[in-house]
Design a protein around this motif. Structure first.
Motif: not given
Length: 237
Positions: A168-197
């Motif tokens: 059968x056909x199998x699925x897998x995932x390749x990953x590529x490291x992009x960057x490291x973001x320092x997490x803080x109260x003001x840095x939400x995961x939604x904000x990280x996504x917007x910055x990536x875009x």
């Protein structure tokens, strides 16, 4: 011993005691890694060695069946011929290989079971949740890998791949490291996504998933490989 050669059964000295020593040294190393929750690539290698040893053992048994057989008796009541096997060439070599495989197979299987139990436990402690609204096309996107006790979020781009398995056909995932973001109260995961875009225009509307582990795990050996499995499950639902 960190690794076991793929052809360890047939290379070098074909001697039961020697191969037993090689095998036990390898398994001791693997189990030490499992104890430290380092699962890969050891678990994958164990599965390969187990399947290869089974295949090799079956091959020897089939080869034995192909050797000429001599008639030992003839039953006149049911017209049944009773055969006996002819002596096989290099019998000592074959016997040693069979002894090695009979010793190795249950030990590979036990180690695999031990590793899979740890995998199941780790999976229960890793959560994958979407960040924002997911697009219809989810084969490419970002993973935000976060451990609550660490104030950093690792960002990976992922790509879903399809490859041919045995049946059968199998699925897998390749990953590529992009960057490291320092997490803080003001840095939400939604904000990280917007910055990536904003920074990376090749994914204008990326599927983005947060991968959270309840406790610290070895990244390359455990957290990331299991996160990939869970992403495949999420994307292909």
């Amino acid at each position: 011993m960190k690794t076991l050669d793929k052809d360890w059964l047939t290379t070098g000295l074909i001697d039961f005691e020697y191969k037993k020593y090689v095998l036990l040294a390898y398994l001791q190393h693997v189990k030490s890694n499992f104890k430290n929750q380092k699962l890969y690539p050891d678990l994958r290698d164990l599965q390969y060695h187990y399947e290869y040893s089974k295949y090799f053992k079956d091959g020897i048994e089939q080869m034995s069946d192909l050797f000429p057989k001599r008639i030992r008796d003839f039953n006149t009541d049911d017209l049944n011929i009773v055969y006996e096997s002819s002596p096989q060439p290099d019998n000592h070599y074959i016997t040693e290989l069979e002894s090695i495989m009979n010793y190795a197979l249950p030990r590979f299987e036990n180690a695999i079971n031990e590793g899979e139990e740890i995998v199941a436990e780790v999976q229960d402690n890793i959560n994958v949740t979407p960040i924002g609204i997911l697009p219809l096309y989810k084969n490419d996107g970002y993973l935000l890998v976060h451990e609550p006790t660490i104030s950093e979020t690792l960002v990976y781009q992922y790509n879903l791949t399809v490859f041919e398995g045995k049946n059968e056909k199998l699925r897998g995932v390749k990953t590529f490291y992009v960057e490291t973001v320092r997490k803080s109260v003001s840095t939400t995961f939604e904000n990280i996504k917007l910055d990536l875009v904003k920074k990376y225009k090749h994914l204008p509307n990326p599927a983005t998933y947060l991968v959270e582990s309840k406790y610290i795990l070895p990244l390359e050996e455990t957290l990331l490989p299991i996160a990939k499995w869970k992403i495949v499950e999420e994307v292909t639902r």
